[in-house]
Design a protein around this motif. Structure first.
Motif, PDB file in Angstrom:
ATOM      1  N   ARG A  72      73.234  12.801  25.533  1.00 45.17           N
ATOM      2  CA  ARG A  72      74.421  12.715  26.382  1.00 45.17           C
ATOM      3  C   ARG A  72      75.686  13.062  25.599  1.00 45.17           C
ATOM      4  NH1 ARG A  72      71.519   7.964  28.197  1.00 45.17           N
ATOM      5  NH2 ARG A  72      72.721   6.693  26.751  1.00 45.17           N
ATOM      6  N   ALA A  73      75.544  13.499  24.369  1.00 45.55           N
ATOM      7  CA  ALA A  73      76.696  13.828  23.530  1.00 45.55           C
ATOM      8  C   ALA A  73      77.404  15.076  24.048  1.00 45.55           C
ATOM      9  CB  ALA A  73      76.255  14.041  22.088  1.00 45.55           C
ATOM     10  N   ALA A  74      78.722  15.074  23.964  1.00 48.02           N
ATOM     11  CA  ALA A  74      79.521  16.231  24.384  1.00 48.02           C
ATOM     12  C   ALA A  74      80.138  16.937  23.187  1.00 48.02           C
ATOM     13  CB  ALA A  74      80.614  15.787  25.346  1.00 48.02           C
ATOM     14  N   GLU A  75      80.200  16.246  22.057  1.00 47.65           N
ATOM     15  CA  GLU A  75      80.788  16.812  20.838  1.00 47.65           C
ATOM     16  C   GLU A  75      79.949  16.390  19.634  1.00 47.65           C
ATOM     17  OE1 GLU A  75      85.471  16.798  22.124  1.00 47.65           O
ATOM     18  OE2 GLU A  75      84.748  15.217  20.817  1.00 47.65           O
ATOM     19  N   ALA A  76      79.981  17.222  18.595  1.00 47.24           N
ATOM     20  CA  ALA A  76      79.217  16.910  17.389  1.00 47.24           C
ATOM     21  C   ALA A  76      79.815  17.649  16.198  1.00 47.24           C
ATOM     22  CB  ALA A  76      77.757  17.299  17.566  1.00 47.24           C
ATOM     23  N   SER A  77      79.519  17.137  15.006  1.00 48.41           N
ATOM     24  CA  SER A  77      79.942  17.777  13.763  1.00 48.41           C
ATOM     25  C   SER A  77      78.718  18.010  12.890  1.00 48.41           C
ATOM     26  CB  SER A  77      80.931  16.885  13.006  1.00 48.41           C
ATOM     27  OG  SER A  77      82.090  16.667  13.776  1.00 48.41           O
ATOM     28  N   LEU A  78      78.624  19.206  12.323  1.00 42.27           N
ATOM     29  CA  LEU A  78      77.499  19.569  11.466  1.00 42.27           C
ATOM     30  C   LEU A  78      77.963  19.562  10.011  1.00 42.27           C
ATOM     31  CD1 LEU A  78      74.525  20.563  11.418  1.00 42.27           C
ATOM     32  CD2 LEU A  78      75.446  22.901  11.462  1.00 42.27           C
ATOM     33  N   TYR A  79      77.260  18.806   9.177  1.00 46.42           N
ATOM     34  CA  TYR A  79      77.583  18.680   7.752  1.00 46.42           C
ATOM     35  C   TYR A  79      76.443  19.215   6.906  1.00 46.42           C
ATOM     36  CZ  TYR A  79      81.369  15.433   8.909  1.00 46.42           C
ATOM     37  OH  TYR A  79      82.522  14.868   9.396  1.00 46.42           O
ATOM     38  N   PHE A  80      76.788  19.850   5.793  1.00 42.53           N
ATOM     39  CA  PHE A  80      75.804  20.171   4.763  1.00 42.53           C
ATOM     40  C   PHE A  80      75.886  19.036   3.765  1.00 42.53           C
ATOM     41  CE2 PHE A  80      74.992  21.953   0.486  1.00 42.53           C
ATOM     42  CZ  PHE A  80      73.643  22.188   0.651  1.00 42.53           C
ATOM     43  N   ASP A  81      74.772  18.367   3.512  1.00 44.72           N
ATOM     44  CA  ASP A  81      74.784  17.200   2.635  1.00 44.72           C
ATOM     45  C   ASP A  81      73.520  17.144   1.785  1.00 44.72           C
ATOM     46  OD1 ASP A  81      75.143  14.781   1.376  1.00 44.72           O
ATOM     47  OD2 ASP A  81      74.669  13.592   3.143  1.00 44.72           O
ATOM     48  N   PRO A  82      73.564  17.722   0.576  1.00 43.07           N
ATOM     49  CA  PRO A  82      72.386  17.688  -0.298  1.00 43.07           C
ATOM     50  C   PRO A  82      72.041  16.290  -0.795  1.00 43.07           C
ATOM     51  CG  PRO A  82      74.239  18.725  -1.417  1.00 43.07           C
ATOM     52  CD  PRO A  82      74.672  18.465  -0.006  1.00 43.07           C
ATOM     53  N   SER A  83      72.940  15.314  -0.641  1.00 38.60           N
ATOM     54  CA  SER A  83      72.640  13.952  -1.094  1.00 38.60           C
ATOM     55  C   SER A  83      71.786  13.190  -0.079  1.00 38.60           C
ATOM     56  CB  SER A  83      73.943  13.174  -1.348  1.00 38.60           C
ATOM     57  OG  SER A  83      74.562  12.824  -0.117  1.00 38.60           O
ATOM     58  N   ASN A  84      71.602  13.754   1.125  1.00 39.19           N
ATOM     59  CA  ASN A  84      70.815  13.112   2.183  1.00 39.19           C
ATOM     60  C   ASN A  84      71.339  11.730   2.561  1.00 39.19           C
ATOM     61  OD1 ASN A  84      68.963  15.209   2.641  1.00 39.19           O
ATOM     62  ND2 ASN A  84      67.842  14.602   0.820  1.00 39.19           N
ATOM     63  N   SER A  85      72.639  11.574   2.557  1.00 41.71           N
ATOM     64  CA  SER A  85      73.261  10.293   2.890  1.00 41.71           C
ATOM     65  C   SER A  85      73.237  10.046   4.388  1.00 41.71           C
ATOM     66  CB  SER A  85      74.712  10.279   2.401  1.00 41.71           C
ATOM     67  OG  SER A  85      75.360   9.104   2.829  1.00 41.71           O
ATOM     68  N   LEU A  86      73.079   8.808   4.763  1.00 36.87           N
ATOM     69  CA  LEU A  86      73.180   8.443   6.174  1.00 36.87           C
ATOM     70  C   LEU A  86      74.575   7.917   6.514  1.00 36.87           C
ATOM     71  CD1 LEU A  86      69.706   6.812   6.841  1.00 36.87           C
ATOM     72  CD2 LEU A  86      70.517   9.084   7.469  1.00 36.87           C
ATOM     73  N   GLN A  87      75.480   7.937   5.538  1.00 35.46           N
ATOM     74  CA  GLN A  87      76.850   7.480   5.764  1.00 35.46           C
ATOM     75  C   GLN A  87      77.643   8.538   6.524  1.00 35.46           C
ATOM     76  OE1 GLN A  87      77.882   4.355   5.015  1.00 35.46           O
ATOM     77  NE2 GLN A  87      75.734   4.097   4.456  1.00 35.46           N
ATOM     78  N   PRO A  88      78.448   8.135   7.487  1.00 34.46           N
ATOM     79  CA  PRO A  88      79.220   9.110   8.263  1.00 34.46           C
ATOM     80  C   PRO A  88      80.242   9.862   7.404  1.00 34.46           C
ATOM     81  CG  PRO A  88      79.837   6.863   8.853  1.00 34.46           C
ATOM     82  CD  PRO A  88      78.670   6.767   7.922  1.00 34.46           C
ATOM     83  N   GLY A  89      80.419  11.139   7.701  1.00 33.50           N
ATOM     84  CA  GLY A  89      81.420  11.952   7.032  1.00 33.50           C
ATOM     85  C   GLY A  89      81.074  12.428   5.644  1.00 33.50           C
ATOM     86  N   VAL A  90      79.871  12.152   5.169  1.00 34.15           N
ATOM     87  CA  VAL A  90      79.478  12.557   3.819  1.00 34.15           C
ATOM     88  C   VAL A  90      78.970  13.995   3.861  1.00 34.15           C
ATOM     89  CG1 VAL A  90      77.892  12.125   1.905  1.00 34.15           C
ATOM     90  CG2 VAL A  90      78.937  10.215   3.109  1.00 34.15           C
TER      91      VAL A  90
END
Length: 106
Positions: A72-90
């Motif tokens: 049901r999401a209308a917006e999303a952000s795609l991140y490249f994260d080699p650390s595999n963090s589950l923290q938002p914005g990493v």
């Protein structure tokens, strides 16, 4: 390469909300709301960060669109994260998605 998609899942309708028990003593356990005396948290949306597998940004975007189209999401952000963090914005923000407008960035 590992990418992560961050998005917000709204409740099913305007008057609906998610309910879940909050129990710091027994964290990590799932108990039906009717069987717990824990405080119940109410929210109209839930944040999510989901791993997206793709060797290139276009592949990751395609995979992310599949996920978004089934939510049901209308917006999303795609991140490249080699650390595999589950923290938002990493990680490094690669692109953003808006329903009806598609991808912006990279």
């Amino acid at each position: 390469m590992t990418y992560f998609l961050e998005y917000t899942i709204p409740a099913a309708s305007d008057d609906a909300e998610f309910e879940f028990p909050h129990d710091e003593i027994n964290s990590g356990t799932t108990v039906p709301l009717t069987q717990t005396g824990a405080e119940v948290v109410h929210t109209t949306e839930l944040p999510a960060r989901t791993g997206i597998i793709g060797a290139t940004v276009p592949e990751a975007k395609l995979e992310a669109e599949q996920l978004i189209s089934h939510s049901r999401a209308a917006e999303a952000s795609l991140y490249f994260d080699p650390s595999n963090s589950l923290q938002p914005g990493v990680g490094t923000l690669v692109a953003t998605f808006s329903e009806g407008q598609g991808w912006r960035g990279a």
